[in-house]
Design an enzyme around this catalytic site. Structure first.
Site, mmCIF file in Angstrom:
data_model
loop_
_atom_site.group_PDB
_atom_site.id
_atom_site.type_symbol
_atom_site.label_atom_id
_atom_site.label_comp_id
_atom_site.label_asym_id
_atom_site.label_seq_id
_atom_site.Cartn_x
_atom_site.Cartn_y
_atom_site.Cartn_z
ATOM 1 N N LYS A 1 -15.808 -7.312 5.647
ATOM 2 C CA LYS A 1 -14.905 -8.434 5.945
ATOM 3 C C LYS A 1 -14.482 -8.332 7.399
ATOM 4 C CE LYS A 1 -11.476 -6.270 2.789
ATOM 5 N NZ LYS A 1 -10.320 -6.469 1.967
ATOM 6 N N HIS B 1 0.836 -1.206 0.000
ATOM 7 C CA HIS B 1 0.000 0.000 0.000
ATOM 8 C C HIS B 1 0.874 1.261 0.000
ATOM 9 C CE1 HIS B 1 -3.078 -2.702 2.266
ATOM 10 N NE2 HIS B 1 -3.507 -2.571 1.024
ATOM 11 N N ARG C 1 -2.538 -6.442 -8.121
ATOM 12 C CA ARG C 1 -1.628 -7.582 -8.053
ATOM 13 C C ARG C 1 -2.028 -8.575 -9.141
ATOM 14 N NH1 ARG C 1 -3.033 -8.183 -1.919
ATOM 15 N NH2 ARG C 1 -4.897 -7.375 -2.931
ATOM 16 N N SER D 1 -2.898 -7.711 3.369
ATOM 17 C CA SER D 1 -3.151 -7.458 4.793
ATOM 18 C C SER D 1 -3.516 -8.762 5.484
ATOM 19 C CB SER D 1 -4.290 -6.450 4.954
ATOM 20 O OG SER D 1 -3.952 -5.227 4.346
#
Ligand code: ADP
Length: 159
Positions: free
Chosen positions: A41, A17, A90, A128
């Site tokens: 989430k 990030h 990604r 993360s």
């Protein structure tokens, strides 16, 4: 002034990030890292904690600020006067989801441009979620997250 938002859950902020933020800060006059308060989430860090960790991590970037938001990201972009929304891609994880979201955001707010930065090779595997898993199992994550985040992860899992 060209302003971009970089929105996300950032639970927590990783070096991937940070790399996207740094690269965006070279293209835009002002980058606002937008911390989405209530993602759908499981979240480890409160929105206040996530925001504080980002502020500490981007302290050396003078044209980067951070703030939290709720509701639609496009509304947040309007509120802060952003012309662009930055996201990171990604190779395996992100394309389909990001494509769908960009199409929807274009419908909701056509003036906002989605701008994608390819994740750097060294950060392709960084997420993360993975950082939380490794830290929880006692693995060393210092190489992958900014120092304040490494400290906060250690504290969370010690509790
Ligand atoms: P979200 O819940 O909105 O996906 P994340 O915090 O997971 O929020 O990610 C925010 C943005 O950062 C997304 O665009 C994501 O694709 C991107 N991102 C996440 N990890 C990396 C990484 N390692 N390198 C580059 N971009 C990343």
């Amino acid at each position: 002034m060209t302003t971009a938002i970089y929105p996300g859950s950032f639970d927590p902020f990783t070096n991937g990030h940070l790399d996207i933020t740094r690269r965006a800060s070279k293209l835009f006059e002002h980058v606002i890292v937008g911390v989405y308060a209530t993602p759908a989430k499981n979240i480890l860090f409160t929105v206040e904690e996530r925001l504080e960790l980002i502020k500490q991590s981007v302290a050396e970037l003078p044209n980067v600020t951070a703030q939290s938001y709720t509701g639609l990201t496009t509304e947040f972009a309007k509120e802060v006067g952003a012309q662009a929304m930055v996201r990171g891609l990604r190779m395996t994880l992100d394309f389909i989801g990001e494509f769908d979201m960009a199409m929807m955001n274009k419908k909701l707010y056509p003036e906002l441009e989605s701008v994608f930065f390819m994740a750097n090779q060294g950060y392709q595997f960084l997420s993360s979620t993975l950082m939380k898993e490794v830290a929880n199992l006692g693995g060393d994550i210092n190489e992958f997250v900014p120092p304040p985040v490494a400290k906060a992860l250690l504290q969370k899992f010690r509790q």
